[in-house]
Design an enzyme around this catalytic site. Structure first.
Site: not given
Lengths: 280, 655, 422
Positions: B92, B121, B157, B191-192, B275, B277, B279, B290, B324-325, B350, B353, B472
């Site tokens: 998931h 293009d 994950w 790919s990314s 982390h 990731e 963002y 925006s 912080h993880h 943040t 924004k 979890r």
């Protein structure tokens, strides 16, 4: 095809917003990414050097600083040749570009040969990928760098073959290109075999003329194949026709050059961190 | 035909070349049908491919989530086994992050970003197609486990070592599933990174004349930041995965304790990627919002430079807060304090924004159309997710929240309430542009409200579950823990959410076939993508490359119609004198190369090395064909009446 | 179309929100693992920091939400003038407002940062002044159970005192816990006493806790650790100083031996032996009503203890090879791969804090361990020791043959034996 109107400004591309050619910008961005790639690998190595396994190998007993310094020097010189190749291509000198590319390939192969020798030697001394943590990080890091050099060499070879592309599209050159590539492949593999055979004998009997002769004899077929492939390369190393390669391709050569220089710089860091720091 | 351009190419060459090309290098010319999709280099088609695939995987991930919620609906449930549950939550998360949200963002990057910067293009069109096909290869490798005896990946994950080692992963079945997970993520990383390099070059180098960086639409800015985050953060996970692969396949001990490895190193490498990731998932969403808020408030974005700058600060600080993880890994007081403060610091840009979005609404003329509803929903939900994020940043409080349902609530508020709401808003917003039809306001708003209610009913109770001590990733819980009613509510909410998503998709599909036709600038929008001559946009995007004079370039065009018309006529004549509009040629090789990667990856994961080498050979053939066929290209000519002539392999002597 | 769906939905949302409030009060925050019902200084300190974050963010939320809601309503276009209204002023923002808001956000964060920093240092280790008074234990995570080691309680000839799945600590005294693991990463979490700290291979973590009063606490592994992570639980029992000393004294003794009686008992209280669904609950309301009283009861031999059955069980414990993994000090068991069972009968739970240690539950665990905890090592084997079933080392799949077979009668005897180990 080299009938371009006016001269080409190699430092400014009018079709892009910034004037930097797209390919060059792409390569810079890729190298930024690759920096992080090697950063993570080198960090892993350093972290495990700071937390070594108790029964791990002693690098000082394994390393041969002379050999590695030599191969480092060779790689640096190859960067010089690469820069000359870029310069020659920007001036539209196809023949000079070819020579410089060949030189870069040659030096790159010497470096790879040293690494292959070094790896086989270290394995002989008992340092393998899974012998201890030092082996794991050392082979993974230097091996990854070696793969980068190998990709660079492959790229150079393709670029070299590309310089023979005829301007006249009706002229077939695919077979010739394949032959050239095969010759490169055979020469590379055979010289590695010969080198390993010679050093194998040399290590056992000392590097006398007789021993080297014996080593060559052991790898006779490889020797013949090597000579033959070199002859093929020399024979195919000239083009009597107009080629579709010139100043317009300078940006491609330059992108390749950026990659090559980057791989060299990474090696300087690896050489310092992995080898030299051990002697402190 | 003058060859005044620097491009080493002229239409005359195309004719002679085409006739002499070996079959291997024949360029596909189909503009419709299967071949056109398989060989496309058009950023809009690639964007659609990304979008459709992402939405498909969004549904797959959603079904996985529903199965999870059914299992947790009541205590001591036996609906699914522990093993299957573990596979479900692993897949998931992996699916939603890598196969749904990231590619859906990529879909908008592909489709909208070149339009927003007035380009025809991206910088490397074939590479763009390649990035998509490699993404498909990665998606297949990740999901192939469902159909094999090994089962799907089950390591979570973030695959904490040493659970991923040979000794502990899938102890009771052949454990290829973890190898597939490693290979799948590795391929998706390729790919990314390739896609992002392409976007970076495109944004920096392919902007329309006059489009300075500080005139870029915010969505394009966020694309640029996201692309930089991707190229700088993915190498860390690539290395972590390489090391893990070496451990599993070649007997090294990077993360194996028995060989002196430190499993904690995996966590550092993973979160240095992980982390940023986060963002990577949220910045595109912020970009979309925006764009939508100013359009439907009919005034420019409040504090544009600060919004852009705060995006940059978020991206930069995002690399400095990974630990912080890991507050519960016993890092020591100094490290914990430092990462705690750095994490709080990231709340400032943040928050900025959010303030600016509110400022954009202030004094505006707010039209609460469906995209705007989703965008407003985004602000509310993202704000809540942000606040629970601040609660996590206080490390001592996090010691109770880490790995509990409180965290689950937090990141779903950020990722569904944030990313998904914004992406759904984006689909609604750009649907008329992409398909030329407009979604019914009634059904659009209905889907919004059902999703909004379902989402909150699902995830709000999870805050309480977490604070009430529910960890979890637990497949089953006892009925005496005080978690029963909250879990049941969450499951009911999940089904409401599913109905909402169902309505959303049904409406989209209906609109695609039967919806009201809408031509052009339906929302009175502000940015260049809406200045295309037709909806859907033609292959060459703009008849005339726009010249930009201000931020909100299209709004400027609309308010200065006369000058712009004159300028366009001039630019059009200039383009024609240079040989017309240059378009990239289609190619088979991106697909061939990606197929090589897929075959190699699948065989390698199964430790069948001849097969892996065969895949590598196909890959090499693809790369060589790619290099030697050359970039190609052809020209289009726009006539006064708006008709277009020219195309791949067409005789241009008529011109 | 005049059907006004949106307001209807809004009303429904409001109603739902109101309906949820009683649910919150009705126990959403008062379970046995509630982080709000704190029973010690570490959890208290963490909760205090949490409250600070809640109040600060709530205050910001109220202000921002009010402005956002006001702006949305006040500047909303009316239906009639949607597209035709004059364009509002095209303002681009105000740097002073921006700077002010940034300054305000930083100020708010400083309010959170100060107590956060204090608590980071406080919760990290036992405070200096109490260090001499601290009691030390080691908690070790294994797939999927916990082992607890007491380095300060040495037993002649057998090393330190070792128990499993129930950590007994002295109340009113700081307890420093060394966190270790023998396989993958686990995380030690007793919410009422303190937040979690991970047990990470090749890394010596520690934490400290203190239970202010004697009490019975629920804990659970909080880091995903493989197939049965969800059922890897444990309990913590805090005892008054005297009770703790008595408990230690008893635990240090070798296993209790029951002499077979001269006249064998005819029958003993029977219990339900039918196979239950996989995840069937193993708790009872009676136990939960006063777990401390239940714990005390477990310290004494069963009233209906059948000495003959105990002897038979002890023989079976050896015969069925339980002894190769389990240790029963003073009896035959010598294994180290599984929980030490020397005083198993005095524990309130079986299968790592999962089921109450009733005869019925213990029977279920012995007969159908894979129903209770899929993939558990008693079932599949561990460290080269065979479990109930045979696993093919190459494919890692069950071969179909069984190493250990139990029937109801045998299980009944084993249950009686294990329960006699007080």
């Amino acid at each position: 095809m080299s009938a371009h109107a006016g001269t080409i400004d190699h430092h400014h591309d009018h079709t892009t917003t910034t004037g930097i050619p797209n390919k060059k910008l792409f390569m810079w961005a890729f190298l930024a990414s690759d920096c992080m790639f090697f950063g993570a690998l080198i960090s892993t190595h350093v972290i495990y050097r700071l937390h070594p396994t108790p029964d791990g190998a002693d690098p000082l007993k394994i390393f041969s600083l002379e050999l590695t310094s030599f191969s480092t020097f060779i790689l640096l010189m190859s960067s010089l040749l690469m820069a000359l190749a870029v310069g020659a291509c920007q001036k539209g000198k196809v023949e000079a570009t070819r020579k410089m590319i060949l030189g870069t390939i040659f030096f790159g192969l010497i470096f790879l040969g040293c690494q292959v020798y070094e790896f086989t030697h270290f394995v002989h001394l008992g340092l393998t990928l899974n012998s201890d943590m030092f082996g794991a990080t050392f082979y993974t890091l230097t091996g990854t760098h070696g793969v980068h050099v190998a990709i660079g060499v492959l790229w150079l070879v393709f670029m070299y073959i590309r310089t023979f592309k005829p301007a006249d599209v009706s002229k077939a050159w695919v077979g010739r290109a394949c032959l050239q590539f095969a010759a490169f492949a055979v020469a590379t593999v055979t010289i590695m075999i010969i080198m390993l055979a010679v050093t194998h004998v040399g290590n056992e009997q000392g590097y006398t003329l007789a021993a080297i002769g014996a080593g060559l004899q052991h790898s006779l077929i490889s020797c013949i194949a090597f000579v033959a492939s070199c002859a093929t390369l020399i024979a195919l190393g000239r083009s009597s026709w107009a080629v579709d390669f010139g100043e317009a391709n300078a940006v491609d050569v330059e992108g390749m050059g950026l990659y090559w220089h980057f791989v060299d710089i990474v090696w300087i860091v690896i050489f310092t961190v992995v080898y030299l720091l051990e002697y402190l | 035909m003058a060859t005044a351009t620097t491009a080493a190419y002229s239409p005359a060459d195309a004719k002679s070349r085409a006739s002499h090309r070996p079959w291997f290098f024949t360029r596909p010319v189909a503009k419709t049908g299967l071949v056109s999709w398989l060989t496309t280099v058009d950023h809009k088609k690639i964007g659609l491919l990304y979008g459709i695939t992402a939405l498909f995987f969004f549904l797959v991930g959603g079904i996985e989530a529903l199965l999870i919620r059914v299992q947790l609906a009541v205590p001591n449930n036996t609906f699914i086994s522990h093993q299957f549950y573990n596979e479900l939550f692993t897949m998931h998360a992996t699916t939603m992050i890598f196969l749904a949200v990231m590619p859906l963002s990529a879909a908008f990057f592909n489709y909208m970003m070149p339009l927003q910067i007035g380009a025809r293009d991206v910088a490397f069109p074939r590479l763009n197609g390649f990035a998509f096909w490699v993404f498909i290869a990665g998606a297949i490798v990740l999901n192939v486990g469902w159909f094999t005896a090994a089962g799907a990946p089950d390591v979570g994950w973030f695959g904490y070592a040493p659970l991923t080692s040979n000794a502990y992963s899938q102890q009771f079945a052949g454990d290829v599933s973890t190898d597939l997970w490693i290979m799948g993520l590795q391929i998706l990383g390729v790919s990314s990174v390739i896609g992002s390099l392409n976007f970076i070059v495109t944004i920096i180098n392919m902007r329309a004349p006059g489009l300075t960086m500080m005139r870029l639409p915010v969505f394009t800015w966020m694309t640029l930041f996201t692309a930089f985050l991707i190229i700088l953060s993915f190498p860390a996970i690539t290395i972590a995965l390489v090391e893990l692969m070496m451990d599993r396949s070649f007997g090294t001990g990077f993360f194996e304790v028995a060989k002196g490895g430190m499993p904690i190193l995996w966590q550092h490498l993973f979160w240095i990627f992980g982390h940023p990731e986060v963002y990577i998932l949220i910045l595109p969403a912020m970009g979309i919002v925006s764009e939508i808020l100013p359009t439907f408030s009919r005034k420019p974005l409040f504090g544009y430079p600060i919004v852009v700058f705060s995006g940059a600060v978020i991206g930069f600080l995002g690399f400095g807060v990974w630990s912080h993880h890991m507050f519960t890994t016993g890092m020591g007081t100094m490290a914990t304090a430092a990462f705690s403060l750095a994490t709080m610091a990231i709340a400032v840009p943040t928050g900025v924004k959010i303030f600016n979005w509110v400022g954009t609404l202030w004094g505006g003329h707010i039209m609460t159309r469906t995209p705007m509803m989703f965008a407003l929903g985004f602000i509310w939900m993202f704000m809540m997710g942000g606040f629970s994020g601040v609660m996590h940043s206080a490390a001592p409080a996090d010691a109770q929240q880490q790995d509990s349902y409180f965290v689950v609530a937090h990141f779903h508020y950020v990722l569904i309430g944030g990313s998904i709401f914004a992406l759904l808003a984006g689909i609604h917003f750009w649907f008329p542009l992409i398909f030329g039809r407009i979604v019914s306001e009634f059904w659009g708003k209905l889907s919004f409200w059902v999703i909004f209610v379902g989402f909150n009913v699902t995830f709000f109770p999870m805050h309480f579950l977490g604070l009430n001590g529910m960890p979890r990733r637990t497949a089953v819980y006892d009925g005496n823990m005080g978690w029963n009613s909250a879990n049941l509510v969450a499951t009911i909410g999940a089904f409401i959410l599913a109905i909402g998503i169902g309505i959303y998709f049904a409406v989209m599909i209906y609109t695609y076939f039967k919806g009201k036709k809408a031509a052009g600038d339906v929302w009175d929008a502000r940015t260049l993508e809406w200045s295309v001559p037709t909806t859907p946009p033609p292959e060459h995007n703009f008849h005339v490359t726009p010249t930009v004079h201000a931020r909100d370039a299209f709004w400027y065009e609309k308010t200065h119609a006369k000058e712009i018309a004159a300028e366009k006529a001039k630019t059009a004549a200039e383009t024609e004198s240079h040989g017309g509009i240059h378009m990239p040629s289609q190619s088979w090789f991106p697909l061939v190369t990606a197929v090589g990667m897929l075959i190699g990856g699948l065989f390698f994961a199964h430790h069948y090395f001849p097969g892996a080498i065969a895949g590598g050979v196909i890959l090499l053939i693809g790369v060589l064909g790619w290099a030697f066929e050359g970039p190609g290209g052809y020209h289009l000519h726009i006539h006064k009446d708006g008709s277009v002539t020219g195309g791949e392999g067409q005789d241009e002597s008529a011109h | 179309m005049r059907f006004s769906l949106v307001p209807t939905l809004r009303r429904a949302t409001t109603l739902l929100a109101v309906a949820l409030i009683p649910l919150f009060t009705a126990g959403w925050l008062s379970g046995p693992q509630s982080t709000f019902d704190v029973k010690g200084p570490v959890a208290k300190s963490q909760l205090d920091v949490f409250y600070v974050t809640v109040w600060v963010t709530m205050a910001i939320f109220v202000v921002v939400a009010a402005v956002l809601a006001y702006a949305t309503i006040k500047f909303k276009a009316r239906k009639t003038d949607d597209e035709h209204a004059p364009v509002p002023p095209q303002g681009h923002g105000n740097p002073l407002v921006e700077l002010g808001l940034i300054a305000a956000s930083i100020a708010a964060l400083v309010i959170i940062a100060v107590p956060t920093l204090k608590a980071i240092w406080y919760t990290y280790d036992v405070p200096e002044e109490q260090r001499a008074n601290a009691y030390e234990v080691t908690a070790r995570g294994l797939q999927w159970w916990f082992q607890f080691e007491y380095p300060s309680e040495q037993i002649d000839g057998s090393g330190q005192l070792i128990t499993g799945n129930e950590l007994v600590i002295p109340a009113g005294r700081p307890v420093r816990i060394n966190l270790r693991t023998s396989d993958v990463i686990h995380s030690f979490w007793v919410p009422k006493l303190g937040g979690k700290v991970d047990m990470i291979p090749n890394r010596g973590n520690h934490m400290w806790l203190q239970a202010d009063e004697p009490g019975y606490f629920w804990g659970q592994c909080a880091e995903y650790c493989g197939e049965s992570h969800a059922v890897m639980r444990f309990r913590v029992i805090a005892l008054a100083e005297d009770d703790f000393a008595a408990w230690v004294e008893n635990q240090k003794k070798s296993a209790r031996t029951v002499q077979p009686s001269a006249s064998p008992k005819a029958e003993f209280a029977s219990y339900d032996m039918t196979r239950k669904p996989r995840n069937a609950p193993g708790y009872t309301a009676d136990f939960d009503a006063d777990p401390m009283a239940a714990w005390v009861n477990f310290q004494f031999p069963d009233k209906d203890e059948n000495a003959d059955l105990v002897a038979k069980g002890r023989a079976l414990f050896k015969e069925k090879n339980c002894i190769t993994c389990h240790s029963v000090r003073g009896h035959e068991g010598v294994g180290v791969n599984a929980p030490d069972l020397t005083h198993f009968g005095s524990r309130t739970t079986v299968a790592a804090g999962l089921l109450e240690n009733s005869k019925e539950n213990l029977h279920r665990w012995l007969m159908y361990p894979n129903d209770v905890k899929p993939g558990n090592k008693m079932w599949v084997g561990v460290n080269g020791m065979a479990g109930y079933i045979d696993i093919d080392p190459a494919t890692k799949r069950p071969t179909g043959t069984r190493h250990i077979e139990l029937n109801d009668t045998e299980s009944r005897a084993l249950v009686e034996y294990l329960h006699s180990l007080k």
